[in-house]
Design an enzyme around this catalytic site. Structure first.
Site, mmCIF file in Angstrom:
data_model
loop_
_atom_site.group_PDB
_atom_site.id
_atom_site.type_symbol
_atom_site.label_atom_id
_atom_site.label_comp_id
_atom_site.label_asym_id
_atom_site.label_seq_id
_atom_site.Cartn_x
_atom_site.Cartn_y
_atom_site.Cartn_z
ATOM 1 N N HIS A 63 0.885 -1.174 0.000
ATOM 2 C CA HIS A 63 0.000 0.000 0.000
ATOM 3 C C HIS A 63 0.913 1.211 0.000
ATOM 4 C CE1 HIS A 63 -3.430 2.523 0.533
ATOM 5 N NE2 HIS A 63 -2.949 3.028 1.658
ATOM 6 N N ASP A 74 1.213 5.004 0.152
ATOM 7 C CA ASP A 74 0.870 6.407 0.348
ATOM 8 C C ASP A 74 2.039 7.219 -0.196
ATOM 9 O OD1 ASP A 74 -1.569 5.962 1.817
ATOM 10 O OD2 ASP A 74 -0.309 5.302 3.477
ATOM 11 N N ASP A 104 -8.191 1.904 1.212
ATOM 12 C CA ASP A 104 -8.069 2.717 2.420
ATOM 13 C C ASP A 104 -8.853 4.022 2.365
ATOM 14 O OD1 ASP A 104 -7.126 2.945 5.020
ATOM 15 O OD2 ASP A 104 -5.355 4.092 4.435
ATOM 16 N N HIS A 149 -6.209 9.674 -0.603
ATOM 17 C CA HIS A 149 -7.069 9.812 0.574
ATOM 18 C C HIS A 149 -6.408 10.578 1.724
ATOM 19 C CE1 HIS A 149 -4.860 6.029 0.581
ATOM 20 N NE2 HIS A 149 -4.860 6.059 1.893
#
Length: 866
Positions: free
Chosen positions: A11, A13, A123, A334
């Site tokens: 994941h 970010d 997410d 997000h």
């Protein structure tokens, strides 16, 4: 035997409490390890690159020489990429932004091979009810997410169909425990079993087949090199289960065989099992407002304007427009748009928005200039051209400026008719600011910039031109001081405390104390608002405001200023010490002929740890509100029934009825409706004893990324407990919104579109610091590209198709009944077809008398190619 699909992934970010550059350094390292594992180990079949191509963009900026290695792995189906550009938010990001995120993500993926045909958002803080329709628009029929569901939506299973109002449907595989349960799986058997036992209980309970997912990855996690050793341990610990490396599609293939999966509808914003952070919509309001403003400029002004220019013979600059979209989509991840980041990351986000807005503004100006400079006329006078970028003829008050050396001028259209206008103000402008060459050659005569208002009817999706000619009449500002506002629709007085009393003449309805401010402590973090227990709120009802009302033929302006005294921080608030303030400056503009009240509200905040909201009383006792989400409208209960049981049911966070909107939120009854239209803040709550007041959040002021044990969110901190002093929002911020009252509340979406699509103008004078050669193209003095014949749908955007010499016209139906969209083209059109959101033709449409007709279901978006 139960099958456990272990899916290697990371994941990613791009930024959070760490910067993009910090994560990029890790990315370069991790990508090498991922590719080496895939290239050298045939038993390691797949790796999922988090469903977003911005990872590859960041990587290739450093390692362009590895494109062929990546292409080979993608084409072999080993490295799984796309479909998104970034992991988008779904709550405060507009419909066109989400569509472009997929459009560009798929475009980037196709350079290397196939994209992952899963709407993968593991997410995002809540799920938009419109997502199945958007995914189907790209031929995507599967979805994976984590946050927002509970059995309240209709099932306790983690596999179900999710449907929208228009009948679009995706098959969902939920991550009931998130995307990171397989992170850093330990080799120690006792530790491994302790962890996995806990997970299997939940995964087995939710599964509808013998197949369950164990995602093996985490935020910024490098590849787990010892995964084969761990799998041997798992086989030993759980001999009744089969463990193997897999990909998400393999589980969906098994789910497709199920005949009786439940079907769910609506948005998912429940915080029962996982936090959705209902008040993240108002963190760092400066950044949220910039996003709203730029999204609206791109889709409502830039793209339609570029389409007009292209239809007239100019280039459509896809490359420049894609740059702008990607600049803001980097911010749509997000965490980034949620603004639950460190201060240094927020500075980077704010700077990206600054650059994006500069690009948007300059490209808008460029297109206006190209069109107006190329007009086919022998007249030498300066010109003023007004652009109407709505698909219908529009009679409107135009607010603009004229730069000239003339002491007096008149506006004359192409037929020779003189156009009335009024001067609002004038100011002397140094010629060097217009073009330094003027001064270079010794001409120091100043220019005068006149701010003017005029009212005229403009052609649909087109423009009208006026010549600026010399005149003998004396010119002076026409505004007069008044003690109240009188227009065709409203009578407005201002109270001593700066609130408005509004009487709507058409509705025969009064609204009192409009724009009252509400202030309360905020003991929360960047994720969630947290009030002080038993706090007495502060209101602006006792301030002493300075007010000035000016009125002219076209409308009125109300200028309101006051200081709201508040506590300086949480400790002072608890002690009830008022030692700080918020300076408030409100400018209200009301046109004579519009049932709309425009508000620009600037605050200069000096205090910490608080929330400021503006209250709009409606007189409508309500059980639900109506606001917009992507390509449609949504009804929401003003109070969540779970508010009574959330603590005993051990919810992760309290279900407060704080909601997101995109362009409007309102209340209505069988007589009238009141809505707030917004070009800045996107958070609202319906409050009051009778739930009759719209509370719009102006900003939240908080000092930490994450905090623990909050009143409405018990337990661990979200994120990390990192100080974020910049999120205290000390300083100035300007917010723009409007109040709409109407006996046709069902048309509020069209009213919001009009509000967000102002008439834009271009004043051509012989001077410009940036020189352009004369174009070969000749443009008319007046032009209309197309027009709507039926006023049943709302235009989303008009743009040129990415790959073909065609236009894309996109629109949607936010009403509760099926609508018919009818558009008429004002030029020869050879071909019209229905299209999906990926701009692919899905069937020819009939063209009769230059008109095309399309049926549009409730909350459905449609696109046509022509």
């Amino acid at each position: 035997m139960k099958k456990v699909h272990i899916v290697p992934h990371m994941h990613w970010d791009r930024e959070w409490y760490f910067s993009t550059e910090e994560s990029r350094i890790l990315l370069v390292n991790n990508m090498e390890e991922i590719m080496e594992m895939l290239e050298t180990n045939p038993d390691y079949p797949y790796y999922v690159l988090d469903g977003q191509t911005s990872i590859l963009e960041d990587y290739f900026a450093v390692k362009p020489e590895n494109k062929e290695r990546v292409r080979k792995l993608v084409q072999e189906g080993r490295l799984i990429i796309g479909p998104w550009y970034t992991q988008t938010d779904e709550m405060v990001v507009g419909g066109e932004s989400i569509v472009r995120n997929l459009l560009y993500g798929i475009k980037d993926s196709e350079e290397f091979g196939e994209f992952m045909k899963i709407g993968y958002l593991p997410d995002s803080f809540g799920q938009s009810a419109q997502m199945p329709m958007i995914l189907n628009g790209f031929d995507i029929t599967y979805s994976i997410f984590w946050r927002g569901t509970s059995e309240r939506h209709g099932t306790d299973k983690t596999e179900f169909y999710w449907k929208t109002d228009d009948g679009s449907k995706v098959l969902v595989q939920l991550f009931p425990l998130g995307y990171a349960i397989g992170k850093y799986l330990p080799e120690d058997e006792e530790a491994l079993q302790k962890r996995i036992d806990k997970y299997f209980t939940v995964l087995d309970r939710g599964a509808t087949t013998e197949n369950i997912l164990l995602p093996n990855g985490h935020d910024q996690m490098p590849i787990q090199k010892n995964i084969f050793t761990v799998m041997e341990k798992l086989r030993k610990l759980y001999p009744d289960r089969e463990f193997f490396l897999s990909k998400y599609e393999n589980v969906f293939a098994e789910l497709e065989k199920q005949q009786d999966l439940p079907t769910l509808e609506g948005e998912f914003l429940d915080g029962k099992y996982m936090r959705v952070h209902r008040s993240i919509y108002s963190t760092r309001m400066d950044i949220k407002a910039a996003n709203a403003r730029i999204e609206n400029k791109i889709t409502n002004i830039l793209e339609p304007l570029a389409s007009l220019a292209y239809s007239l013979g100019f280039e459509y600059h896809h490359g420049l427009i894609e740059l702008i979209w990607k600049e803001i989509m980097k911010n749509h991840a997000h965490d980034s748009i949620g603004c639950c980041c460190s201060d240094k990351v927020h500075r980077e986000i704010a700077n990206r928005f600054f650059l994006a807005e500069e690009k948007v503004d300059q490209l808008i100006n460029f297109y206006k200039r190209k069109i107006v400079d190329s007009m086919d006329t022998a007249k030498q006078e300066d010109r003023l051209t007004a652009f109407n970028l709505l698909p219908y003829e529009r009679t409107d008050i135009i607010n603009t400026s004229v730069m000239t050396k003339l002491k007096s001028f008149k506006l004359v259209d192409q037929t020779g008719k003189e156009q009335d206008f009024e001067i609002i103000s004038s100011e002397i402008t140094d010629p060097g600011l217009i073009d330094r060459q003027i001064v270079h050659y010794g001409n120091y005569d100043p220019f005068i910039k006149y701010t003017i208002q005029l009212k005229d009817t403009l052609p649909a999706m087109g423009y009208k031109t006026y010549f600026v000619e010399g005149n003998d009449k004396e010119m002076a500002p026409s505004l007069t001081i008044a003690d109240k506002v009188e227009t065709d629709f409203y009578s407005i007085t201002v109270n001593r405390n700066g609130t408005l009393n509004i009487f709507d003449k058409k509705l025969n309805q009064s609204f009192e104390n409009v724009l009252l401010l509400e202030n309360g402590g905020d003991d929360g973090d960047e994720y969630d608002f947290s009030p002080l227990p038993n706090e007495e709120l502060i209101y602006s009802n006792r301030v002493d405001a300075k007010t000035e009302i000016r009125q002219n033929t076209y409308g009125a302006t109300i200028d309101i200023r006051y200081k709201l005294v508040v506590p300086g921080d949480l400790e002072q608030r608890k002690a009830k010490v008022l030692d700080s303030s918020v300076d408030v400056h409100i400018v209200v503009k009301v046109a004579n002929d519009k049932q709309l009240i425009n508000v620009e509200l600037e605050v200069d905040n000096c205090a910490k740890d608080h929330r400021l909201r503006v209250l709009i009383p409606t007189g409508i006792a309500s059980s639900f509100s109506i606001s917009d989400h992507q390509f449609g409208s949504i009804k929401r209960n003003v109070i969540d029934s779970a508010i009574e049981v959330w603590e005993e049911e051990d919810w992760d966070e309290r279900p407060d009825p704080i909601y997101p909107m995109l362009s409007y939120a309102g209340l209505s009854n069988d007589k009238y409706g009141v809505s707030v239209l917004t070009n800045s803040t996107r958070e609202y709550e319906i409050i009051g004893e009778n739930y009759d007041t719209i509370a719009i959040t102006l900003f939240r002021s908080i000092g930490f990324l994450g905090k623990e044990e909050m009143l409405r969110r018990p337990g661990r901190p979200s994120g990390i407990k990192l100080p974020t002093p910049d999120s205290q929002m000390i300083g100035k911020i300007t917010l723009r919104f409007a109040i709409s009252t109407s006996d046709q509340p069902e048309k509020v979406a069209r009213t919001a579109k009009e509000y967000l699509t102002p008439v834009v103008t271009y004043n051509k004078i012989p001077h410009d610091a940036m020189k352009l050669n004369k174009a070969d193209v000749k443009t008319p003095l007046e032009f209309s590209f197309l027009k709507e014949v039926e006023s049943n749908v709302v235009l989303s955007t008009l743009k040129k198709a990415e790959k073909d010499a065609q236009f894309v016209l996109r629109f949607y139906n936010p009403t509760e009944t099926e609508a018919t969209a009818v558009f008429e083209f004002n030029r020869g059109i050879e071909h019209v077809s229905a299209a999906n959101l990926n701009e692919k033709s899905i069937g020819k449409l009939e063209l009769a008398n230059s008109k095309v007709q399309v049926k549009v279901k409730t909350n459905q978006v449609q696109s046509i190619l022509f």
